[in-house]
Design a protein around this motif. Structure first.
Motif, PDB file in Angstrom:
ATOM      1  N   ASP A  38       0.832  -1.198   0.000  1.00  0.00           N
ATOM      2  CA  ASP A  38       0.000   0.000   0.000  1.00  0.00           C
ATOM      3  C   ASP A  38       0.866   1.248   0.000  1.00  0.00           C
ATOM      4  O   ASP A  38       1.866   1.337   0.731  1.00  0.00           O
ATOM      5  CB  ASP A  38      -0.903   0.023   1.239  1.00  0.00           C
ATOM      6  CG  ASP A  38      -1.946  -1.079   1.214  1.00  0.00           C
ATOM      7  OD1 ASP A  38      -2.380  -1.449   0.104  1.00  0.00           O
ATOM      8  OD2 ASP A  38      -2.315  -1.582   2.294  1.00  0.00           O
ATOM      9  N   ALA A  95      -4.824   9.454   3.010  1.00  0.00           N
ATOM     10  CA  ALA A  95      -4.236   8.649   1.935  1.00  0.00           C
ATOM     11  C   ALA A  95      -3.978   9.399   0.631  1.00  0.00           C
ATOM     12  O   ALA A  95      -2.966   9.131  -0.031  1.00  0.00           O
ATOM     13  CB  ALA A  95      -5.109   7.421   1.676  1.00  0.00           C
ATOM     14  N   PRO A  96      -4.840  10.308   0.177  1.00  0.00           N
ATOM     15  CA  PRO A  96      -4.567  10.961  -1.111  1.00  0.00           C
ATOM     16  C   PRO A  96      -3.222  11.669  -1.180  1.00  0.00           C
ATOM     17  O   PRO A  96      -2.617  11.758  -2.252  1.00  0.00           O
ATOM     18  CB  PRO A  96      -5.730  11.966  -1.233  1.00  0.00           C
ATOM     19  CG  PRO A  96      -6.848  11.328  -0.481  1.00  0.00           C
ATOM     20  CD  PRO A  96      -6.190  10.669   0.688  1.00  0.00           C
ATOM     21  N   SER A  99      -0.818   9.053  -2.307  1.00  0.00           N
ATOM     22  CA  SER A  99      -1.362   8.162  -3.327  1.00  0.00           C
ATOM     23  C   SER A  99      -0.488   8.077  -4.575  1.00  0.00           C
ATOM     24  O   SER A  99       0.324   8.966  -4.864  1.00  0.00           O
ATOM     25  CB  SER A  99      -2.757   8.646  -3.738  1.00  0.00           C
ATOM     26  OG  SER A  99      -2.674   9.894  -4.412  1.00  0.00           O
TER      27      SER A  99
END
Length: 472
Positions: A38, A95-96, A99
């Motif tokens: 991730d 998260a962005p 990303s």
């Protein structure tokens, strides 16, 4: 099969790797970023971010139990699954910034595959062969699972799996009494679980015992059982009913086991031998420039560099590497000025040397100042007077600060500048802080160093009397 030639290949999209990639590409370097898992790494997905989100929810529950004078305490109504929704939402909101889309927009080539060196200047990642002028290994670490008898057959949790657990454990057995273990123990206790911590040595053993004692006492007061000096020798049982056997022959039954005994650097299967990169169980063998001692094309940052395993250390390492690999400027990494914090309640924070370390290094030159939080007006007003600041001073300069109490992780930040730059304590005594704030405790501690020189020195009094006679 594609071939890519680039300036810098960053392996690992955690905190350190992302910082290197973002800095390098925005300065004009060609950057390939390789990540098999991730984006955001452990910190975003299974570490710092979810743990602090869980701790925040637990603190809200505890605030209801605690109440306040004139404000009745109440039993909190806890929806454990909804708390985990909060944790997931916090990750999703942050998260962005980490990303793949953002980094591609910055100009990076992002490859989502496992990276393996095939030569000193070449990496294979999925269908891509990457040849780079410089490589940065930023692969982070994974939970270490000790070879306990029965561990292969008994289900257990780690930081990589516990945040996905939506059913509240009846009794969580935490193996490991370090910061991660203690933070998760208190959070789960506050969210309604019975909790037992098992530590083979001393709980919070890396910290000053005087500073750790109030933390451990607070956790025990909340109902957490802490077994110190007892190693786990065997695991048995199954889903929802596990048992640990300790070195003294006793056993403890619980519903879930959390492994929190440390971290293992993630270097397995990377083909470091093919790239002539020296490494050991601690990480890549690097010099003080964070460069591999055996392959000058390769740098390592964060956990992979074999030092302290903190997100902020990885970020610092990234700056050291960018300076060299992108700008061609000299830079060397230090290890003596990193703060750390354990986010229990009370919190425990440290920068520089502990008292024991400072005494070993400086002997009789060391001056230790202790101030209780009860001497701070904001702490008194909040009813949170339990805590201590300990300041280690050598020749008018701080060499270490330890703080136990509410917001200790925030308070330690005031000391980062003087300790990093070797500034005199007069820098702290000369600042003006808003009143009342907890940070005034730091200024008062710095002032306490000068008090004997100003108020207990007979020569100062004689000079003052002379000045008073001469003043018009």
């Amino acid at each position: 099969m594609s071939r890519i030639d680039t300036d810098i290949c960053v392996i690992g999209a955690g905190s350190g790797g992302l910082s290197v990639a973002a800095g390098a590409v925005q300065m004009g370097a060609r950057v390939v970023l390789v990540e098999a898992g991730d984006m955001g790494g452990d910190c975003l997905n299974t570490g710092c971010v979810p743990s602090k989100a869980l701790i925040a929810a637990a603190a809200a529950a505890q605030a209801q139990r605690r109440g306040f004078r004139g404000v009745a305490a109440a039993k909190p109504q806890i929806d454990f699954a909804a708390v985990k929704d909060h944790v997931a939402d916090v990750i999703a909101e942050i998260a962005p910034f980490d990303s793949q889309e953002r980094f591609e927009d910055l100009g990076c080539t992002v490859i989502r595959a496992f990276a393996r060196f095939t030569a000193p200047d070449t990496v294979q990642a999925g269908d891509s062969t990457i040849r780079a002028r410089r490589f940065v290994i930023a692969t982070g670490s994974r939970p270490f699972v000790p070879p306990i008898m029965g561990v292969e057959t008994v289900p257990y949790l780690t930081n990589e799996t516990i945040f996905a657990l939506r059913d509240r454990p009846d009794h969580l057995l935490v193996i490991g009494g370090g910061p991660i273990g203690m933070e998760m123990a208190q959070a789960h206790r506050r969210l309604g679980c019975a909790v037992t911590v098992i530590e083979g040595d001393r709980a919070l053993g890396r910290e000053d015992p005087e500073m750790a004692a109030p933390v451990l006492a607070a956790l025990r007061d909340e109902g957490i059982t802490i077994r110190e000096g007892q190693a786990v020798v065997r695991l048995s049982g199954g889903e929802g009913a596990v048992e640990v056997t300790l070195s003294d022959g006793s056993s403890i039954a619980g519903s879930h086991v959390l492994m929190a005994v440390g971290r293992k650097v993630a270097l397995d299967g990377m083909g470091l031998e093919a790239a002539k990169i020296a490494f050991d169980r601690k990480g890549v063998t690097v010099d003080d420039r964070l460069r591999s001692t055996t392959n000058r094309r390769v740098f390592a940052v964060g956990d992979a560099a074999g030092g302290l395993q903190f997100t902020h250390v990885a970020g610092y390492h990234a700056g050291i590497v960018v300076r060299q690999a992108v700008l061609g400027l000299p830079a060397r990494a230090r290890r003596d000025h990193f703060p750390r914090a354990t986010y229990t309640d009370p919190e425990l924070a440290q920068i520089g040397l502990t008292e024991a370390e400072a005494r070993a290094a400086h002997g009789d030159r060391l001056h230790v100042i202790r101030l209780d939080l009860s001497q701070n007006d904001r702490a008194v007003a909040q009813g949170r007077k339990a805590g201590l600041l300990k300041l280690m001073v050598v020749r008018g300069r701080a060499v270490g600060v330890s703080i136990t109490g509410p917001q200790a992780g925030e308070l330690i930040g005031l000391w980062a500048m003087p300790i990093t730059k070797g500034l005199k304590l007069s820098v702290i005594t000369g600042i003006v802080l808003p009143y009342p704030t907890l940070s005034e405790l730091s200024k008062r501690a710095a002032g306490a160093y000068f008090s004997p020189q100003l108020f207990g020195n007979p020569w100062v009094k004689r000079v003052v009397r002379l000045v008073q006679r001469l003043l018009p």
